[in-house]
Design a protein around this motif. Structure first.
Motif, short mmCIF file in Angstrom:
data_model
loop_
_atom_site.label_atom_id
_atom_site.label_comp_id
_atom_site.label_asym_id
_atom_site.label_seq_id
_atom_site.Cartn_x
_atom_site.Cartn_y
_atom_site.Cartn_z
N SER A 1 0.99 -1.18 -0.15
CA SER A 1 0.22 0.17 0.00
C SER A 1 0.77 1.29 0.02
O SER A 1 1.66 1.44 0.97
N PRO A 2 0.76 2.04 -1.04
CA PRO A 2 1.56 3.26 -1.10
C PRO A 2 1.30 4.14 -0.01
O PRO A 2 0.04 4.36 0.46
N LEU A 3 2.21 4.79 0.81
CA LEU A 3 2.14 5.68 1.85
C LEU A 3 2.31 7.11 1.43
O LEU A 3 1.72 8.00 1.86
N ASP A 4 3.30 7.39 0.54
CA ASP A 4 3.82 8.89 0.05
C ASP A 4 4.34 8.61 -1.25
O ASP A 4 5.06 7.73 -1.47
N TRP A 5 4.00 9.60 -1.84
CA TRP A 5 4.46 9.70 -3.28
C TRP A 5 5.06 11.30 -3.67
O TRP A 5 4.62 12.16 -3.13
N SER A 6 6.30 10.97 -4.25
CA SER A 6 7.14 12.47 -4.49
C SER A 6 8.01 12.26 -5.60
O SER A 6 8.11 11.02 -6.34
N GLU A 7 8.66 13.06 -5.86
CA GLU A 7 9.36 13.21 -7.31
C GLU A 7 10.64 13.77 -7.04
O GLU A 7 10.74 14.64 -5.99
N ALA A 8 11.83 13.58 -7.66
CA ALA A 8 13.21 14.39 -7.50
C ALA A 8 13.84 14.35 -8.91
O ALA A 8 13.36 13.71 -9.77
N LEU A 9 15.15 14.86 -8.71
CA LEU A 9 16.05 15.26 -9.77
C LEU A 9 15.31 15.98 -10.72
O LEU A 9 14.95 15.67 -11.85
N TYR A 10 14.90 17.23 -10.62
CA TYR A 10 14.53 18.22 -11.25
C TYR A 10 15.45 18.93 -12.07
O TYR A 10 15.40 19.35 -12.95
N LEU A 11 16.87 18.82 -11.58
CA LEU A 11 18.05 19.37 -12.43
C LEU A 11 18.10 18.46 -13.55
O LEU A 11 18.11 17.36 -13.79
N PRO A 12 18.70 19.12 -14.95
CA PRO A 12 18.83 18.20 -15.91
C PRO A 12 20.10 17.29 -15.72
O PRO A 12 20.94 17.68 -14.88
N PRO A 13 20.33 16.25 -16.45
CA PRO A 13 21.37 15.32 -16.39
C PRO A 13 22.65 15.72 -16.94
O PRO A 13 23.03 15.40 -18.10
N THR A 14 23.31 16.56 -16.49
CA THR A 14 24.80 17.37 -16.93
C THR A 14 25.50 17.65 -15.96
O THR A 14 25.30 17.74 -14.82
N ASN A 15 26.92 17.64 -16.46
CA ASN A 15 28.02 17.92 -15.48
C ASN A 15 28.55 19.44 -15.53
O ASN A 15 29.55 19.90 -15.06
N ARG A 16 27.35 20.15 -16.18
CA ARG A 16 27.81 21.72 -16.40
C ARG A 16 27.83 22.15 -14.93
O ARG A 16 27.01 22.25 -14.34
N THR A 17 28.92 22.92 -14.63
CA THR A 17 28.98 23.45 -13.26
C THR A 17 28.15 24.55 -12.94
O THR A 17 27.74 24.34 -11.85
N THR A 18 27.70 25.37 -13.79
CA THR A 18 26.84 26.32 -13.43
C THR A 18 25.25 25.65 -13.05
O THR A 18 24.89 26.20 -11.97
N LEU A 19 25.04 24.69 -13.84
CA LEU A 19 23.67 23.91 -13.38
C LEU A 19 23.86 23.37 -12.12
O LEU A 19 22.85 23.07 -11.47
N LEU A 20 24.97 22.62 -11.83
CA LEU A 20 25.31 21.75 -10.67
C LEU A 20 25.19 22.68 -9.59
O LEU A 20 24.73 22.19 -8.46
N ARG A 21 25.68 23.85 -9.69
CA ARG A 21 25.65 24.87 -8.52
C ARG A 21 24.28 25.15 -8.20
O ARG A 21 24.02 25.72 -6.96
N ALA A 22 23.44 25.19 -9.21
CA ALA A 22 21.98 25.57 -9.01
C ALA A 22 21.30 24.29 -8.59
O ALA A 22 19.92 24.36 -8.28
N GLY A 23 21.88 23.09 -8.38
CA GLY A 23 21.12 22.03 -8.28
C GLY A 23 20.20 21.70 -7.11
O GLY A 23 18.87 21.55 -7.15
N LEU A 24 20.65 22.22 -5.99
CA LEU A 24 19.82 22.44 -4.83
C LEU A 24 18.52 23.24 -4.97
O LEU A 24 17.34 23.08 -4.50
#
Length: 253
Positions: free
Chosen positions: A170-193
């Motif tokens: 029986s599911p208790l909780d649903w959520s999603e994660a990883l809204y940042l794009p799959p990239t190693n670009r430094t600028t996007l990683l810094r904005a990951g959180l």
């Protein structure tokens, strides 16, 4: 990553993007399981990046890795290993021996996902809980084959719901994660959180993974696969009985 093996998984989590993914998902897992004192925690698939926080309080922390994936030593080379190479539909555990089970990089690459969940159902205690981290069908990570989340079968929410119900969870909780794009670009990683916080706040589409917590249903029903086996064992056997031989002799008076 050309294949989803344990070496490629380990190498991914050593990259800047992998470290960010670990940080994001670990926080979400710990938010759901904030107290594991005296519990047995099992990780299945490649869950070792997320199990370390539980080691201090849990009674036992184990990491099982599917035979097709391979296995690595964990937690440290100087300590006894808490990992094992297993067949996903035959876990080397007594029934009801696990309190918490975490599946990461497991369900989407399983050849028989329903059998995997049924085996976890058997292994979990009556109040046991399960967390699934599974690539989202509509997320952009499911197409990034150079990451672990781009392998196997991504799921929609309705597909996961049907699978959990089929296997008596029986599911208790649903959520999603990883809204940042799959990239190693430094600028996007810094904005990951920040991207993660914003995505959750406004329910942005295209999140990379589903995070589902479910609990084991405990009642008179049993998983379908086991029920069919029991039915086969209990099927009545009809033994033919010979009829009395008939003759044309006249009975003696």
């Amino acid at each position: 990553m050309s294949t989803l093996d344990v070496v490629g998984l380990r190498d991914f989590y050593a990259t800047p993007l992998g470290r960010m993914v670990k940080r994001i998902l670990r926080a979400r897992i710990q938010a759901r399981w904030d107290n594991v004192v005296g519990l047995t925690v099992l990780g299945l698939g490649y869950a070792t990046p997320f199990l370390n926080p539980f080691r201090a309080d849990a009674l036992r922390t184990m990491a099982f890795m599917p035979a097709e994936q391979g296995v690595v030593h964990w937690p440290r080379p100087s300590e006894p290993s808490s990992t094992a190479l297993v067949e996903e539909d035959a876990l080397p555990l007594p029934a009801g021996s696990v309190d918490r089970a975490l599946l990461v990089h497991a369900l989407e690459v399983s050849r028989h996902p329903a059998d995997l969940l049924r085996e976890l159902w058997r292994s979990l205690d009556g109040g046991g809980r399960l967390i699934l981290i599974v690539p989202s069908r509509r997320g952009w990570w499911s197409g990034a084959e150079w990451t672990p989340f781009g392998h196997g079968r991504p799921y929609s929410r309705s597909q996961l719901t049907d699978l959990l119900r089929e296997t008596l969870f029986s599911p208790l909780d649903w959520s999603e994660a990883l809204y940042l794009p799959p990239t190693n670009r430094t600028t996007l990683l810094r904005a990951g959180l920040m991207l993660e916080k914003t995505g959750r706040a406004i329910t942005m589409p295209f999140a990379g993974v589903h995070i589902v917590e479910a609990t084991k249903q405990v009642y008179s029903a049993i998983p379908a696969r086991r029920a069919s086996r029991l039915a086969a064992q209990l099927r009545p056997v009809l033994v033919p009985i010979a009829e009395p031989r008939r003759t044309n002799r006249t009975p003696v008076r």
